[in-house]
Write a protein that holds these residues in place. Structure first.
Motif, short mmCIF file in Angstrom:
data_model
loop_
_atom_site.label_atom_id
_atom_site.label_comp_id
_atom_site.label_asym_id
_atom_site.label_seq_id
_atom_site.Cartn_x
_atom_site.Cartn_y
_atom_site.Cartn_z
N GLY A 152 12.30 -9.40 2.23
CA GLY A 152 11.00 -9.26 2.89
C GLY A 152 10.88 -10.16 4.10
N LEU A 153 11.21 -11.43 3.92
CA LEU A 153 11.03 -12.39 5.01
C LEU A 153 12.03 -12.16 6.13
CD1 LEU A 153 9.46 -14.75 6.08
CD2 LEU A 153 10.86 -16.30 4.71
N THR A 154 13.23 -11.70 5.80
CA THR A 154 14.21 -11.38 6.84
C THR A 154 13.70 -10.24 7.72
OG1 THR A 154 16.06 -12.13 5.48
CG2 THR A 154 16.57 -10.61 7.27
N ALA A 155 13.15 -9.21 7.08
CA ALA A 155 12.61 -8.08 7.85
C ALA A 155 11.44 -8.52 8.72
CB ALA A 155 12.16 -6.97 6.90
N ARG A 307 0.02 -12.66 4.09
CA ARG A 307 -1.32 -12.24 4.51
C ARG A 307 -1.32 -10.78 4.94
NH1 ARG A 307 -1.51 -17.70 6.38
NH2 ARG A 307 -0.78 -17.17 8.48
N ALA A 308 -0.27 -10.37 5.64
CA ALA A 308 -0.16 -8.96 6.07
C ALA A 308 0.04 -8.03 4.87
CB ALA A 308 0.99 -8.81 7.06
N ILE A 309 0.81 -8.49 3.89
CA ILE A 309 1.03 -7.69 2.68
C ILE A 309 -0.28 -7.45 1.94
CG2 ILE A 309 2.04 -7.85 0.34
CD1 ILE A 309 4.54 -9.10 1.68
N GLU A 310 -1.09 -8.50 1.84
CA GLU A 310 -2.40 -8.36 1.18
C GLU A 310 -3.34 -7.48 2.00
OE1 GLU A 310 -2.66 -12.59 -1.32
OE2 GLU A 310 -3.86 -12.32 0.50
N ALA A 311 -3.38 -7.71 3.30
CA ALA A 311 -4.33 -6.98 4.17
C ALA A 311 -4.04 -5.48 4.21
CB ALA A 311 -4.29 -7.56 5.58
N ASN A 312 -2.75 -5.13 4.12
CA ASN A 312 -2.35 -3.72 4.21
C ASN A 312 -1.99 -3.12 2.86
OD1 ASN A 312 -2.14 -3.14 7.31
ND2 ASN A 312 -1.18 -5.15 7.03
N ASP A 313 -2.16 -3.91 1.80
CA ASP A 313 -1.78 -3.51 0.43
C ASP A 313 -0.37 -2.90 0.41
OD1 ASP A 313 -2.09 -3.33 -2.31
OD2 ASP A 313 -3.04 -1.35 -2.24
N ILE A 314 0.57 -3.63 0.99
CA ILE A 314 1.97 -3.19 0.99
C ILE A 314 2.61 -3.58 -0.35
CG2 ILE A 314 4.24 -3.61 2.04
CD1 ILE A 314 2.71 -4.08 4.71
N HIS A 315 3.31 -2.64 -0.95
CA HIS A 315 4.03 -2.90 -2.20
C HIS A 315 5.53 -2.71 -1.98
CE1 HIS A 315 0.69 -3.32 -5.12
NE2 HIS A 315 0.04 -2.66 -4.18
N PRO A 316 6.32 -3.75 -2.23
CA PRO A 316 7.77 -3.63 -2.08
C PRO A 316 8.32 -2.46 -2.91
CG PRO A 316 7.15 -5.92 -2.42
CD PRO A 316 5.92 -5.10 -2.65
N ILE A 317 9.37 -1.86 -2.39
CA ILE A 317 10.01 -0.73 -3.09
C ILE A 317 11.04 -1.31 -4.05
CG2 ILE A 317 11.39 1.34 -2.80
CD1 ILE A 317 10.03 1.33 0.14
N VAL A 318 10.78 -1.14 -5.34
CA VAL A 318 11.61 -1.74 -6.39
C VAL A 318 12.31 -0.63 -7.16
CG1 VAL A 318 11.56 -3.18 -8.47
CG2 VAL A 318 10.03 -3.70 -6.56
N ASP A 319 13.61 -0.80 -7.39
CA ASP A 319 14.38 0.18 -8.15
C ASP A 319 13.76 0.34 -9.54
OD1 ASP A 319 17.31 1.55 -7.94
OD2 ASP A 319 16.87 0.98 -10.02
N GLU A 320 13.73 1.58 -10.03
CA GLU A 320 13.10 1.84 -11.33
C GLU A 320 13.87 1.19 -12.49
OE1 GLU A 320 15.11 6.28 -11.87
OE2 GLU A 320 13.03 6.08 -11.23
N LYS A 321 15.15 0.90 -12.29
CA LYS A 321 15.93 0.25 -13.34
C LYS A 321 15.78 -1.27 -13.23
CE LYS A 321 20.40 0.45 -15.69
NZ LYS A 321 19.81 0.82 -16.97
N VAL A 322 15.41 -1.89 -14.33
CA VAL A 322 15.21 -3.34 -14.37
C VAL A 322 16.13 -3.91 -15.46
CG1 VAL A 322 13.56 -5.22 -14.78
CG2 VAL A 322 12.81 -3.11 -13.64
#
Length: 349
Positions: A152-155, A307-322
């Motif tokens: 996230g931070l790299t992007a 702050r931008a993640i909260e303001a835009n309600d961005i959710h990281p894309i996480v693989d369905e397998k955990v």
């Protein structure tokens, strides 16, 4: 309830591939200094660097028998007597370079990378200096938050780190593939009102990229001259403003063909391996662009991103397998075989 005296942790012992990963069920809990925070890790996520460290292919210094993992999120269990930034019960996420608080990296902060130079997150409990943590964005769960530290931070740094050329509405962004950094860059760019061109190698992944907002998708296997194609897709055919370059030497020639005059190519990886045919520095002059190396980012940038993640309600894309912590080697194999989409996470607590 007081933390236990021992907990599970992984270490990297040797460079013999994933067999170098060793699990210790009874590792002592770290001692807490006056400015330290004890964190019960709930989730971690894997990066490409985690995979190449036990294979002996990581180009930076590594501590002997290091605890791997740079990305982790959890709950504060206890704090040292001089800690002011956190209290027990706070939800926190790790900063990759623990000493990189603001501004540029220094030789000293460069040597504070979790999971390489210092012990990382693939363990049940870890102690961090209070300055090496940030609060979890309120809209994310632990697994999502655990993907922010590196990818996230790299992007974010790639798009906003060069302040004079920071991403703005109407810019065009080129992302490569469907890895963690590329997917974050796609999400951040769309939230900022930019147009996104993405490259991929399969029709299935092309559909997923469109689902997450890519305006144009180019299959680089079908069109090896994807740089020229990307340029044609930009307004007036002038070129791409920001290129998030994850392939490295093998894709750089095409990125240079795609970039706009005064555009920025941020090199953040070498997933494509190395090539003797890579472009020379003269190509930067010929294309009148800025090419910069990006190594994650600072705590200040992390807090801006959150702050931008909260303001835009961005959710990281996480693989369905955990994977759980006990099956870490299986997770490494799964990711090495490129079976994941987005970020691969490990459930710890």
């Amino acid at each position: 309830m007081a933390p236990p005296t021992h907990a599970k942790q992984w270490t990297v012992e040797g460079q013999n591939g994933f067999d170098s990963l060793k699990l210790n069920d009874k590792a002592p809990l770290p001692q807490l200094g006056d400015k330290d925070v004890l964190v019960k890790i709930h989730a971690a996520s894997l990066n490409y660097r985690d995979l190449i460290i036990p294979k002996g292919k990581y180009p930076f210094p590594i501590k002997d028998n290091v605890v791997p993992g740079s990305d982790g999120a959890g709950v504060v269990e206890a704090v040292g007597k001089h800690v002011t930034r956190f209290k027990p019960g706070d939800k926190v996420v790790t900063l990759f370079n623990q000493g990189h608080i603001a501004g540029s990296l220094t030789p000293a902060s460069l040597g504070t990378g979790l999971g390489g130079a210092v012990d990382g997150t693939l363990r049940e409990y870890a102690a961090f200096d209070e300055h090496g943590l940030v609060h979890v964005p309120q809209n994310l769960n632990f697994a999502e938050a655990a993907t922010l530290s590196c990818a996230g931070l790299t992007a974010w740094n790639a798009l906003y780190g060069l302040e004079s050329r920071a991403l703005k509405p109407g810019d065009t962004v080129l992302t490569q593939g469907t890895g963690g950094v590329s997917m974050f860059a796609l999400q951040f760019a769309k939230a900022a009102g930019a147009t996104v061109i993405s490259t991929t190698s399969s029709a299935d992944k092309a559909e997923l990229l469109k689902k997450y907002g890519a305006d144009h998708v180019i299959n680089y296997k079908e069109n090896p001259n994807w740089g020229e194609e990307a340029k044609k897709l930009t307004p007036g055919g002038l070129g791409v403003t920001h290129i998030v370059e994850v392939g490295g030497p093998t894709s750089m020639a095409q990125s240079l063909k795609a970039v706009k005059i005064d555009g920025v190519i941020s090199i953040i990886g070498f997933l494509g391996g190395f090539s003797k045919d890579q472009p020379s520095f003269l190509e930067c002059l010929n294309n009148i662009c800025t090419v910069r190396g990006v190594l994650v980012g600072s705590r200040l940038q992390f807090e801006e991103m959150n702050r931008a993640i909260e303001a835009n309600d961005i959710h990281p894309i996480v693989d369905e397998k955990v994977f759980d912590l006990d099956h870490l080697k299986d997770a490494y194999e799964y990711m090495w075989d490129q079976r994941h989409f987005g970020k691969l996470t490990i459930k710890v607590a």
